[in-house]
Design a protein around this motif. Structure first.
Motif, short mmCIF file in Angstrom:
data_model
loop_
_atom_site.label_atom_id
_atom_site.label_comp_id
_atom_site.label_asym_id
_atom_site.label_seq_id
_atom_site.Cartn_x
_atom_site.Cartn_y
_atom_site.Cartn_z
N ASP A 20 -9.06 15.89 -5.69
CA ASP A 20 -10.18 15.04 -5.28
C ASP A 20 -9.93 13.58 -5.65
O ASP A 20 -10.58 12.68 -5.11
CB ASP A 20 -11.48 15.52 -5.95
N GLU A 21 -8.95 13.34 -6.55
CA GLU A 21 -8.71 11.99 -7.05
C GLU A 21 -7.44 11.35 -6.50
O GLU A 21 -7.37 10.12 -6.38
CB GLU A 21 -8.60 12.02 -8.58
N HIS A 22 -6.42 12.15 -6.20
CA HIS A 22 -5.11 11.61 -5.87
C HIS A 22 -4.46 12.38 -4.74
O HIS A 22 -4.83 13.51 -4.43
CB HIS A 22 -4.19 11.66 -7.10
N ALA A 23 -3.44 11.73 -4.14
CA ALA A 23 -2.63 12.37 -3.10
C ALA A 23 -1.18 11.96 -3.30
O ALA A 23 -0.88 10.79 -3.60
CB ALA A 23 -3.12 11.96 -1.71
N PHE A 24 -0.26 12.92 -3.13
CA PHE A 24 1.15 12.69 -3.40
C PHE A 24 2.02 13.36 -2.34
O PHE A 24 1.59 14.29 -1.65
CB PHE A 24 1.54 13.28 -4.76
N LEU A 25 3.26 12.88 -2.25
CA LEU A 25 4.31 13.59 -1.53
C LEU A 25 5.38 14.02 -2.52
O LEU A 25 5.65 13.31 -3.50
CB LEU A 25 4.97 12.69 -0.48
N VAL A 26 5.96 15.18 -2.27
CA VAL A 26 7.22 15.57 -2.92
C VAL A 26 8.30 15.43 -1.86
O VAL A 26 8.29 16.15 -0.86
CB VAL A 26 7.17 17.01 -3.45
N ASP A 27 9.17 14.45 -2.05
CA ASP A 27 10.27 14.14 -1.13
C ASP A 27 9.76 13.57 0.19
O ASP A 27 8.58 13.72 0.57
CB ASP A 27 11.17 15.34 -0.87
N ASP A 50 -0.55 8.15 -3.29
CA ASP A 50 -0.47 7.40 -4.54
C ASP A 50 0.95 7.31 -5.09
O ASP A 50 1.25 6.40 -5.87
CB ASP A 50 -1.37 8.04 -5.59
N ALA A 51 1.83 8.27 -4.73
CA ALA A 51 3.21 8.25 -5.22
C ALA A 51 4.02 9.29 -4.46
O ALA A 51 3.47 10.23 -3.88
CB ALA A 51 3.26 8.54 -6.72
N ILE A 52 5.34 9.10 -4.48
CA ILE A 52 6.28 10.09 -3.96
C ILE A 52 7.16 10.54 -5.12
O ILE A 52 7.76 9.71 -5.81
CB ILE A 52 7.15 9.53 -2.83
N PHE A 53 7.24 11.85 -5.33
CA PHE A 53 8.09 12.42 -6.36
C PHE A 53 9.37 12.94 -5.71
O PHE A 53 9.32 13.74 -4.77
CB PHE A 53 7.37 13.56 -7.09
N ILE A 65 12.26 7.66 2.32
CA ILE A 65 11.66 7.09 1.11
C ILE A 65 11.68 5.56 1.12
O ILE A 65 10.67 4.91 0.83
CB ILE A 65 12.35 7.65 -0.14
N GLY A 66 12.82 4.97 1.46
CA GLY A 66 12.92 3.52 1.42
C GLY A 66 11.94 2.83 2.35
O GLY A 66 11.20 1.92 1.94
N VAL A 67 11.90 3.27 3.60
CA VAL A 67 11.02 2.61 4.57
C VAL A 67 9.55 2.82 4.23
O VAL A 67 8.73 1.90 4.36
CB VAL A 67 11.34 3.09 6.01
N LEU A 68 9.19 3.99 3.74
CA LEU A 68 7.80 4.24 3.37
C LEU A 68 7.41 3.43 2.13
O LEU A 68 6.30 2.89 2.06
CB LEU A 68 7.58 5.73 3.11
N ALA A 69 8.32 3.36 1.16
CA ALA A 69 8.03 2.59 -0.06
C ALA A 69 7.78 1.13 0.28
O ALA A 69 6.85 0.51 -0.23
CB ALA A 69 9.19 2.72 -1.04
N LYS A 73 4.06 0.08 0.04
CA LYS A 73 4.07 -0.28 -1.39
C LYS A 73 3.85 0.94 -2.28
O LYS A 73 3.20 0.88 -3.32
CB LYS A 73 3.01 -1.35 -1.71
N THR A 74 4.41 2.08 -1.87
CA THR A 74 4.18 3.35 -2.57
C THR A 74 5.08 3.46 -3.79
O THR A 74 6.29 3.26 -3.69
CB THR A 74 4.47 4.53 -1.62
N PRO A 75 4.54 3.81 -4.94
CA PRO A 75 5.38 4.07 -6.11
C PRO A 75 6.28 5.29 -5.88
O PRO A 75 5.85 6.29 -5.29
CB PRO A 75 4.36 4.35 -7.22
N ILE A 76 7.52 5.21 -6.38
CA ILE A 76 8.49 6.29 -6.25
C ILE A 76 8.89 6.75 -7.65
O ILE A 76 9.24 5.93 -8.51
CB ILE A 76 9.75 5.84 -5.49
N TYR A 77 8.86 8.07 -7.89
CA TYR A 77 9.22 8.65 -9.17
C TYR A 77 10.47 9.50 -9.03
O TYR A 77 10.55 10.36 -8.15
CB TYR A 77 8.09 9.53 -9.71
#
Length: 262
Positions: A20-27, A50-53, A65-69, A73-77
């Motif tokens: 309910d608070e965040h949304a993420f991608l893995v790869d 909020d971030a890509i792991f 990843i590069g083009v989306l970041a 302005k997405t943080p990448i972990y």
């Protein structure tokens, strides 16, 4: 906690997960445009991410990843060795978007705890993740040549699994790949077969409603029906009947799965 496997296979991999608070991608292993379209198919947008792991630096996991970041302005972990391996493959990512997620550690985002763990694959420092919110758990593990006891300890008891079921051994052995590639896939740093995946699953599922998404199927050396049948038969030989409390689900290389609760 809800998730959708946007795509899974040798042509590209990405998983969406939200609370309910965040949304993420893995790869993000496809073009940025493709990932935007797949998110749109589940009524979500990259603007919400909020971030890509990152799991590891192979192109089917980092292509977009590069083009989306840069665009969003997405943080990448990623861990340090994976960052080093990605340099030159994803273009320039600003320092304020580059974050380290060390191996075998936990990061917390609101109500969600994300645990990283090592796998055995021919990459710099590959790792996957479990996602825990309250008493619900999602385990994501593909791209590993075998499933060790340590990996099993991390993923055990999940309510939903995204689990590698890469190839049928006979199809691979009889197929068109050169021997060097077959040897790599069959090795301890390659990919898990249908039968080996099922044996590992039999040791980590709890006696509760559990959904297993068969992931990263080879386009050349596997088929959805075959993977499901092989996994179900092997599970049954281990004393688990698919369809009772363990449910097998398909993934696709080009279409997202339904957005579902864990």
């Amino acid at each position: 906690m809800r998730f959708s496997i946007l795509a899974s296979g040798s042509t590209g991999n990405s998983l969406y997960i939200e609370t309910d608070e965040h949304a993420f991608l893995v790869d993000a292993g496809m073009s940025g445009k493709k990932i935007e379209g797949l998110l749109g198919s589940i009524n979500r947008s990259m603007k919400e991410i909020d971030a890509i792991f990152v799991t590891h630096e192979h192109s089917d996991h980092i292509k977009g990843i590069g083009v989306l970041a840069r665009k969003y302005k997405t943080p990448i972990y990623a861990n340090a060795k994976t960052w080093s391996a990605m340099d030159g493959l994803v273009g320039e990512i600003p320092l304020d978007q580059r974050f380290h997620f060390d191996m075998e550690t936990v990061k917390t985002f609101g109500s969600l705890d994300i645990q990283s763990f090592a796998v055995s694959h021919d990459a710099a420092d590959p790792m996957f993740y479990t996602f825990n919110e309250g008493d619900r758990k999602l385990a994501v593990i593909t791209d590993t040549g075998y499933v060790s006891d340590r990996m099993k300890g991390h993923i055990a008891g999940a309510d939903s699994f995204v689990f590698e079921s890469n190839h049928d051994v006979s199809m691979l052995q009889m197929g068109r790949y050169p021997w060097s590639i077959k040897r790599r896939i069959l090795s301890d740093v390659g990919h898990v077969s249908n039968e080996d995946a099922a044996v590992a699953m039999s040791e980590v599922v709890a006696q509760k409603e559990t959904h297993i998404y068969l992931a990263h199927l080879s386009l050349d050396n596997n088929m959805k029906d075959l993977a499901r049948m092989s996994v179900a038969q092997t599970l049954e030989s281990c004393g688990i009947r698919a369809g009772e409390y363990v449910h097998l689900r398909d993934t696709d290389a080009a279409e997202s799965t339904e957005l579902v609760l864990v």
